[in-house]
Motif scaffolding. Structure first.
Motif, mmCIF file in Angstrom:
data_model
loop_
_atom_site.group_PDB
_atom_site.id
_atom_site.type_symbol
_atom_site.label_atom_id
_atom_site.label_comp_id
_atom_site.label_asym_id
_atom_site.label_seq_id
_atom_site.Cartn_x
_atom_site.Cartn_y
_atom_site.Cartn_z
ATOM 1 N N SER A 75 42.419 22.348 19.810
ATOM 2 C CA SER A 75 41.661 23.015 18.754
ATOM 3 C C SER A 75 42.610 23.299 17.604
ATOM 4 O O SER A 75 43.837 23.148 17.749
ATOM 5 C CB SER A 75 41.077 24.339 19.272
ATOM 6 O OG SER A 75 42.125 25.256 19.500
ATOM 7 N N GLY A 76 42.060 23.733 16.503
ATOM 8 C CA GLY A 76 42.906 24.126 15.378
ATOM 9 C C GLY A 76 43.798 25.305 15.741
ATOM 10 O O GLY A 76 44.973 25.354 15.373
ATOM 11 N N MET A 77 43.257 26.267 16.508
ATOM 12 C CA MET A 77 44.074 27.421 16.882
ATOM 13 C C MET A 77 45.222 27.014 17.806
ATOM 14 O O MET A 77 46.299 27.605 17.760
ATOM 15 C CB MET A 77 43.217 28.514 17.542
ATOM 16 C CG MET A 77 42.337 29.311 16.578
ATOM 17 S SD MET A 77 43.097 29.799 14.989
ATOM 18 C CE MET A 77 44.482 30.794 15.536
ATOM 19 N N ILE B 220 47.859 25.800 15.427
ATOM 20 C CA ILE B 220 48.518 26.858 14.663
ATOM 21 C C ILE B 220 49.421 27.689 15.568
ATOM 22 O O ILE B 220 50.601 27.897 15.271
ATOM 23 C CB ILE B 220 47.462 27.743 13.960
ATOM 24 C CG1 ILE B 220 46.711 26.910 12.917
ATOM 25 C CG2 ILE B 220 48.106 28.968 13.324
ATOM 26 C CD1 ILE B 220 45.438 27.558 12.398
ATOM 27 N N TYR C 261 42.160 32.291 7.416
ATOM 28 C CA TYR C 261 41.212 32.132 8.504
ATOM 29 C C TYR C 261 41.366 33.328 9.455
ATOM 30 O O TYR C 261 42.484 33.685 9.844
ATOM 31 C CB TYR C 261 41.502 30.813 9.220
ATOM 32 C CG TYR C 261 40.508 30.472 10.294
ATOM 33 C CD1 TYR C 261 39.199 30.115 9.965
ATOM 34 C CD2 TYR C 261 40.869 30.521 11.634
ATOM 35 C CE1 TYR C 261 38.292 29.817 10.951
ATOM 36 C CE2 TYR C 261 39.956 30.216 12.625
ATOM 37 C CZ TYR C 261 38.667 29.863 12.274
ATOM 38 O OH TYR C 261 37.761 29.556 13.251
ATOM 39 N N ASP D 134 48.392 25.305 6.592
ATOM 40 C CA ASP D 134 47.065 25.028 7.155
ATOM 41 C C ASP D 134 46.268 24.296 6.079
ATOM 42 O O ASP D 134 45.874 24.878 5.068
ATOM 43 C CB ASP D 134 46.365 26.329 7.564
ATOM 44 C CG ASP D 134 45.003 26.089 8.237
ATOM 45 O OD1 ASP D 134 44.407 25.004 8.021
ATOM 46 O OD2 ASP D 134 44.529 26.983 8.964
ATOM 47 N N SER E 83 42.478 22.018 11.614
ATOM 48 C CA SER E 83 41.406 22.059 12.589
ATOM 49 C C SER E 83 40.633 20.757 12.396
ATOM 50 O O SER E 83 39.983 20.565 11.366
ATOM 51 C CB SER E 83 40.485 23.250 12.355
ATOM 52 O OG SER E 83 39.323 23.083 13.148
ATOM 53 N N THR F 170 38.164 20.018 14.009
ATOM 54 C CA THR F 170 36.764 20.419 14.182
ATOM 55 C C THR F 170 35.998 20.301 12.856
ATOM 56 O O THR F 170 34.787 20.122 12.850
ATOM 57 C CB THR F 170 36.738 21.908 14.629
ATOM 58 O OG1 THR F 170 37.653 22.093 15.704
ATOM 59 C CG2 THR F 170 35.358 22.343 15.027
ATOM 60 N N LYS F 171 36.710 20.409 11.764
ATOM 61 C CA LYS F 171 36.104 20.542 10.439
ATOM 62 C C LYS F 171 35.990 19.179 9.740
ATOM 63 O O LYS F 171 35.468 18.254 10.335
ATOM 64 C CB LYS F 171 36.908 21.567 9.633
ATOM 65 C CG LYS F 171 37.268 22.841 10.418
ATOM 66 C CD LYS F 171 36.048 23.660 10.795
ATOM 67 C CE LYS F 171 36.374 24.820 11.743
ATOM 68 N NZ LYS F 171 37.427 25.721 11.306
ATOM 69 N N GLY G 62 38.802 20.269 17.875
ATOM 70 C CA GLY G 62 40.129 19.664 17.996
ATOM 71 C C GLY G 62 41.036 20.150 16.890
ATOM 72 O O GLY G 62 40.579 20.749 15.907
HETATM 73 C C1 LIG Z 1 38.365 26.466 11.869
HETATM 74 C C2 LIG Z 1 39.696 26.781 11.284
HETATM 75 C C3 LIG Z 1 40.799 27.023 12.112
HETATM 76 C C4 LIG Z 1 40.691 27.032 13.631
HETATM 77 O O1 LIG Z 1 40.305 25.805 14.134
HETATM 78 P P1 LIG Z 1 39.546 25.645 15.554
HETATM 79 O O2 LIG Z 1 39.383 24.174 15.683
HETATM 80 O O3 LIG Z 1 38.268 26.398 15.471
HETATM 81 O O4 LIG Z 1 40.449 26.237 16.581
HETATM 82 C C5 LIG Z 1 42.005 27.286 11.515
HETATM 83 N N1 LIG Z 1 42.137 27.341 10.168
HETATM 84 C C6 LIG Z 1 41.104 27.127 9.351
HETATM 85 C C7 LIG Z 1 41.323 27.193 7.882
HETATM 86 C C8 LIG Z 1 39.846 26.836 9.871
HETATM 87 O O5 LIG Z 1 38.817 26.626 9.058
#
Ligand SMILES: *Cc1c(COP(=O)(O)O)cnc(C)c1O
Length: 406
Positions: free
Chosen positions: A96-98, A101, A122, A195, A217, A219-220, A230
């Motif tokens: 995931s993005g977290m 990070i 975030y 980020d 992330s 995911t976005k 992811g």
């Molecule tokens: C969504 C997001 C994250 C976290 O990502 P996940 O995939 O939900 O863990 C981190 N930073 C930003 C700017 C985001 O938009």
């Protein structure tokens, strides 16, 4: 890098053209069976050819696949595509993005180290720096996004200058080159970690401005279809290798092959999607900025935006996200919710970078865990709505917002 003389649509078209071939082909040699689409390799372990092969693999003398947490062909193909799009030597996909990070921090900091990070970011990243890392002895000083504030907050133990640009949810823009110059000038040589989720590799290339690592992330906007979770850490081979060793091998934040395949599939149309979503965001921002019921619009494309000049210099596009404020005083929270509930084309949901336009009210949702004073310091008004532009018709979206505001 945004050239006003060619017009924004042409700017976006050229950026899409620069990335489109990599989107389709990078990291994707045809499969061993000739399949054009890379297979989803769902295997937790991989057979060795011989005892000698296994011994060589374990000594690191043979890049054989061994075990799914240490590496997988589908995930590796995605990492190659991502590194190419970011212009980086290496990329490490994470669960995931977290995971990306927290992994970037945990792989590079130890107890006693210090981080400088922005006040506006975030919300879960803010919790990581504010609540979780101090328990491990890693302290953070929060600053406004300009280089002067970062410089003032640095100590001899500062290990990371953390940047989120554009930032959530007010689209604040930080000059990555200026932060990187600070890092290079400091004796302790902290790392610059950016980020880049909001911009995606379409709209900016932080490594080219001196960042050491970019975290995303996926995911976005990178996955882009709202169907997968992811993340990724992108940068130089040695640093990314250290992150991989910590986050993936050590803490187990591995991306599944199916998720990797979905992200890679999303990336093939990435340039086209971003070209369109960025164009819609600029059009919607301009429209809302002229709307009598809108108090303020935050989008780097607007000359009224405090980050406009830096964005024009540092970015290839102004991004697919914007936010705007409705209402005033005690009425703002209720007004924000009322506008949100009246939208019919745009969807009321968290996340961003989806094919659907997604709208949230940060004060009552994503940023409700922030103490109100911190939230207001970060510039998050009670009537603020954040919009992530998707791929619907631009005119349909503008009409939807007009109706909801009216
Ligand atoms: C969504 C997001 C994250 C976290 O990502 P996940 O995939 O939900 O863990 C981190 N930073 C930003 C700017 C985001 O938009």
């Amino acid at each position: 890098m945004i050239d006003p003389s060619i017009g924004y649509a042409e700017q976006l078209r050229r950026r899409a053209d620069a990335l489109a071939t990599l989107c389709v082909h990078a990291g994707e040699p045809p499969g061993a069976d000739g399949s054009l689409d890379p297979p989803i390799v769902m295997s937790s372990a991989f057979a060795f050819e011989s005892a000698e092969h296994a011994a060589r693999a374990f000594r690191g003398e043979d890049d054989a696949w061994i075990y799914g947490r240490w590496g997988n062909p589908t995930v590796s193909a995605l990492e190659a595509k991502l590194a190419a799009l970011e212009g980086a030597a290496a990329a490490c996909a994470t669960a995931s993005g977290m995971a990306a990070i927290s992994g970037a921090v945990l792989a590079t900091c130890e107890a006693g180290d210090h981080v400088v990070a922005p006040r506006s970011m975030y919300a879960e990243s803010a919790r990581l720096f504010r609540e979780r890392l101090p328990k491990l002895g890693i302290q953070t000083t929060f600053v406004d996004g300009d280089a002067g504030a970062y410089a003032a907050a640095m100590t001899p133990r500062t290990r990371i200058l953390y940047v989120e640009t554009p930032s959530n949810p007010t689209l604040g823009v930080t000059d990555v080159g200026a932060i990187a110059a600070l890092a290079r000038g400091a004796a302790a040589r902290p790392l610059v970690v950016v980020d880049g989720t909001f911009a995606t590799p379409f709209a900016q290339a932080p490594l080219a401005h001196g960042a050491d690592l970019v975290v995303h992330s996926m995911t976005k906007g990178i996955g882009g279809h709202g169907d997968v979770i992811g993340g990724a850490v992108v940068g130089g081979a040695e640093l990314v290798g250290a992150v991989r060793d910590t986050v993936i091998k050590g803490f187990g934040g591995v991306l599944s092959p199916l998720s990797a395949w979905l992200v890679a599939r999303g990336l093939r149309t990435f340039a086209l999607r971003q070209e369109r979503a960025c164009a819609t965001a600029a059009a919607l921002a301009a429209h809302l900025a002229a709307h009598p019921r809108v108090v303020r619009v935050h989008h780097p494309s607007l000359s009224s935006h405090p980050g406009h000049a830096v964005a024009a210099r540092q970015m290839f596009a102004y991004g697919a996200l914007l936010s705007f404020e409705v209402g005033s005083g005690d009425d703002a929270l209720a007004r924000g919710r009322a506008v949100l509930e009246s939208l019919r084309v745009a969807t009321h949901a968290v996340s961003l970078g989806d094919v659907r336009t997604l709208v949230v009210h940060p004060a009552s949702t994503t940023h409700s865990t922030m103490p109100p004073e911190t939230r207001h310091l970060a510039g998050i008004a009670d009537g603020l709505l954040r919009v992530s532009c998707g791929l619907e018709g631009t005119a349909d979206l503008i009409a939807d917002f007009d109706r909801a505001l009216g």
